[in-house]
Scaffold this active site. Structure first.
Site, PDB file in Angstrom:
ATOM      1  N   ASN A   9       0.794  -1.125  -0.196  1.00  0.00           N
ATOM      2  CA  ASN A   9      -0.052   0.258  -0.030  1.00  0.00           C
ATOM      3  C   ASN A   9       1.364   1.024   0.261  1.00  0.00           C
ATOM      4  O   ASN A   9       1.988   1.613   0.618  1.00  0.00           O
ATOM      5  CB  ASN A   9      -1.097  -0.034   1.373  1.00  0.00           C
ATOM      6  CG  ASN A   9      -1.518   1.268   1.578  1.00  0.00           C
ATOM      7  OD1 ASN A   9      -2.126   1.585   0.694  1.00  0.00           O
ATOM      8  ND2 ASN A   9      -2.594   1.342   2.903  1.00  0.00           N
ATOM      9  N   LYS A  11       0.307   3.987  -0.627  1.00  0.00           N
ATOM     10  CA  LYS A  11      -0.833   5.786   0.457  1.00  0.00           C
ATOM     11  C   LYS A  11      -0.223   6.867  -0.701  1.00  0.00           C
ATOM     12  O   LYS A  11      -0.562   6.519  -1.754  1.00  0.00           O
ATOM     13  CB  LYS A  11      -0.051   4.893   2.139  1.00  0.00           C
ATOM     14  CG  LYS A  11      -0.280   4.208   2.460  1.00  0.00           C
ATOM     15  CD  LYS A  11       0.467   4.870   3.935  1.00  0.00           C
ATOM     16  CE  LYS A  11      -0.086   3.248   4.685  1.00  0.00           C
ATOM     17  NZ  LYS A  11       0.263   3.336   6.078  1.00  0.00           N
ATOM     18  N   HIS A  95      -9.749   1.475   4.932  1.00  0.00           N
ATOM     19  CA  HIS A  95      -7.909   2.266   6.115  1.00  0.00           C
ATOM     20  C   HIS A  95      -8.677   2.829   7.137  1.00  0.00           C
ATOM     21  O   HIS A  95      -9.428   3.613   6.789  1.00  0.00           O
ATOM     22  CB  HIS A  95      -6.823   1.760   4.720  1.00  0.00           C
ATOM     23  CG  HIS A  95      -5.583   2.215   5.695  1.00  0.00           C
ATOM     24  ND1 HIS A  95      -5.333   2.835   5.750  1.00  0.00           N
ATOM     25  CD2 HIS A  95      -4.453   1.189   5.281  1.00  0.00           C
ATOM     26  CE1 HIS A  95      -3.914   2.779   6.426  1.00  0.00           C
ATOM     27  NE2 HIS A  95      -3.691   1.554   5.920  1.00  0.00           N
ATOM     28  N   GLU A  97      -6.344   4.923   7.752  1.00  0.00           N
ATOM     29  CA  GLU A  97      -6.003   5.804   7.846  1.00  0.00           C
ATOM     30  C   GLU A  97      -6.890   7.045   7.161  1.00  0.00           C
ATOM     31  O   GLU A  97      -7.469   7.992   7.417  1.00  0.00           O
ATOM     32  CB  GLU A  97      -5.349   6.373   6.947  1.00  0.00           C
ATOM     33  CG  GLU A  97      -3.838   6.242   7.953  1.00  0.00           C
ATOM     34  CD  GLU A  97      -2.769   5.411   6.879  1.00  0.00           C
ATOM     35  OE1 GLU A  97      -2.920   5.335   5.779  1.00  0.00           O
ATOM     36  OE2 GLU A  97      -1.751   4.848   7.554  1.00  0.00           O
ATOM     37  N   GLU A 167      -5.598  -4.470  10.576  1.00  0.00           N
ATOM     38  CA  GLU A 167      -4.176  -3.420  10.963  1.00  0.00           C
ATOM     39  C   GLU A 167      -4.438  -2.747  11.947  1.00  0.00           C
ATOM     40  O   GLU A 167      -5.450  -1.986  12.374  1.00  0.00           O
ATOM     41  CB  GLU A 167      -4.132  -2.776   9.327  1.00  0.00           C
ATOM     42  CG  GLU A 167      -4.327  -3.780   8.426  1.00  0.00           C
ATOM     43  CD  GLU A 167      -3.284  -2.209   7.111  1.00  0.00           C
ATOM     44  OE1 GLU A 167      -2.198  -2.430   7.361  1.00  0.00           O
ATOM     45  OE2 GLU A 167      -3.842  -1.311   7.379  1.00  0.00           O
ATOM     46  N   GLY A 173       2.824   2.536  10.861  1.00  0.00           N
ATOM     47  CA  GLY A 173       3.612   3.434  10.641  1.00  0.00           C
ATOM     48  C   GLY A 173       4.531   3.774  11.917  1.00  0.00           C
ATOM     49  O   GLY A 173       5.133   5.191  12.256  1.00  0.00           O
ATOM     50  N   SER A 213       3.646  -1.609  10.488  1.00  0.00           N
ATOM     51  CA  SER A 213       4.671  -1.482  11.141  1.00  0.00           C
ATOM     52  C   SER A 213       5.067  -3.205  10.267  1.00  0.00           C
ATOM     53  O   SER A 213       6.578  -3.906  10.619  1.00  0.00           O
ATOM     54  CB  SER A 213       5.000  -1.636  12.403  1.00  0.00           C
ATOM     55  OG  SER A 213       5.132  -0.115  12.225  1.00  0.00           O
TER      56      SER A 213
HETATM   57  P1  PGA Z   1       2.924   0.449   8.112  1.00  0.00           P
HETATM   58  O1  PGA Z   1       1.429   0.730   7.487  1.00  0.00           O
HETATM   59  O2  PGA Z   1       3.596  -1.068   7.613  1.00  0.00           O
HETATM   60  O3  PGA Z   1       3.475   1.892   6.974  1.00  0.00           O
HETATM   61  O4  PGA Z   1       2.746  -0.030   9.158  1.00  0.00           O
HETATM   62  C1  PGA Z   1       0.710  -0.347   6.798  1.00  0.00           C
HETATM   63  C2  PGA Z   1      -0.787   0.305   6.638  1.00  0.00           C
HETATM   64  O5  PGA Z   1      -1.678   0.611   6.786  1.00  0.00           O
HETATM   65  O6  PGA Z   1      -1.263  -0.261   5.558  1.00  0.00           O
END
Ligand code: PGA
Length: 260
Positions: A9, A11, A95, A97, A167, A173, A213
């Site tokens: 992803n 983003k 997601h 976010e 998640e 992140g 992560s």
């Molecule tokens: P990350 O994000 O691997 O940077 O923690 C995962 C995600 O949001 O899909």
């Protein structure tokens, strides 16, 4: 039994100048990925270029979001047929976010999941608790609400087409991943719920990815868990060698678990 799935992803990262070499690097490093399915989800603007680069490769294209309508007066939105036209096969739905920054609701996410299936896309329903919810002992309540609402109204055939992603928000992140045991516990719970809303057979077939992560150096322990069917990778998917290493570990994990 379940083919592992690794999704990158990207983003809101990837101008064309950045997306092209990243996509080429991933394609060139994964000519024969082994028994693992690989998807990359670039930003909308890079979908055509990345789609062209990945054409004929084993790596599939996905989008990070879509609207639930097929067309209409929805300024700034992207409809499922537009994604299908560009060769997308997957779409992320809900997601964290989008839930937290943009206030996407379970009801909207449910419509997106249903629309994706209607248009032949595989929806990846993302769920996860915040750090505060985990501290308050609300992890299972939170993900249960998200799963039941996100999959509401889907018949068995549609449920079987979904991919789920656990998640935890506190792991996204942050560099702090859930432990394999923490993730496996929630995955097992989610699989039990799929069994309830669908059937045992559907639950056994549905892939539940872990995200938060994931990196090359923690992917093997996470993906060694029987309950973890792959990874949804954010930050670490922006570096081709790192992403390729995660994919390799997913393929090896499946082989070690004796999946066939
Ligand atoms: P990350 O994000 O691997 O940077 O923690 C995962 C995600 O949001 O899909």
């Amino acid at each position: 039994m379940r083919t592992p799935l690794v999704i990158g992803n990207w983003k809101m990262n990837g101008t064309l100048a950045e997306a092209r070499p990243l996509a080429s690097g991933i394609r060139d490093g994964l000519k024969r990925p082994g028994r693992v399915e690989v998807v990359v989800c670039p930003p909308f603007t890079a979908l055509p270029a990345v789609g062209e680069i990945l054409a004929g490769s084993p790596i599939a294209l996905g989008a990070q979001n879509s609207h639930h309508e097929a067309s209409g007066a929805h300024t700034g939105e992207i409809a499922p047929p537009m994604l299908v036209e560009l060769g997308c096969r997957f779409v992320l739905c809900g997601h964290s976010e989008r839930r937290h920054e943009l206030g996407e609701t379970d009801e909207q996410i449910n419509r997106k999941v249903a629309a994706a299936i209607r248009h032949g896309l595989t929806p990846v329903l993302c769920m996860g608790e915040t750090g505060e919810e985990r501290r308050q002992g609300l992890t299972f309540t939170t993900v249960e609400g998200q799963l039941r609402a996100g999959l509401a109204g889907l018949d068995g055939g549609s449920l079987a087409k979904c991919v789920l992603a656990y998640e935890p928000v506190w792991a996204i992140g942050t560099g702090v991943n859930a432990t394999p045991a923490q993730a496996a516990e929630v995955h097992g719970y989610l699989r039990g719920l799929v069994s309830e809303v669908g059937s045992k057979e559907i639950a056994q077939g549905v892939r539940i990815l872990y995200g938060g992560s994931v990196k090359a150096d923690n992917a093997d322990v996470l993906l060694a868990e029987q309950e973890i069917d792959g990874a949804l990778v954010g930050g670490a998917s922006l570096n081709a060698p790192g992403f390729i290493a995660i994919v390799r570990k997913a393929a090896r994990g499946a082989a070690a678990r004796g999946d066939s």
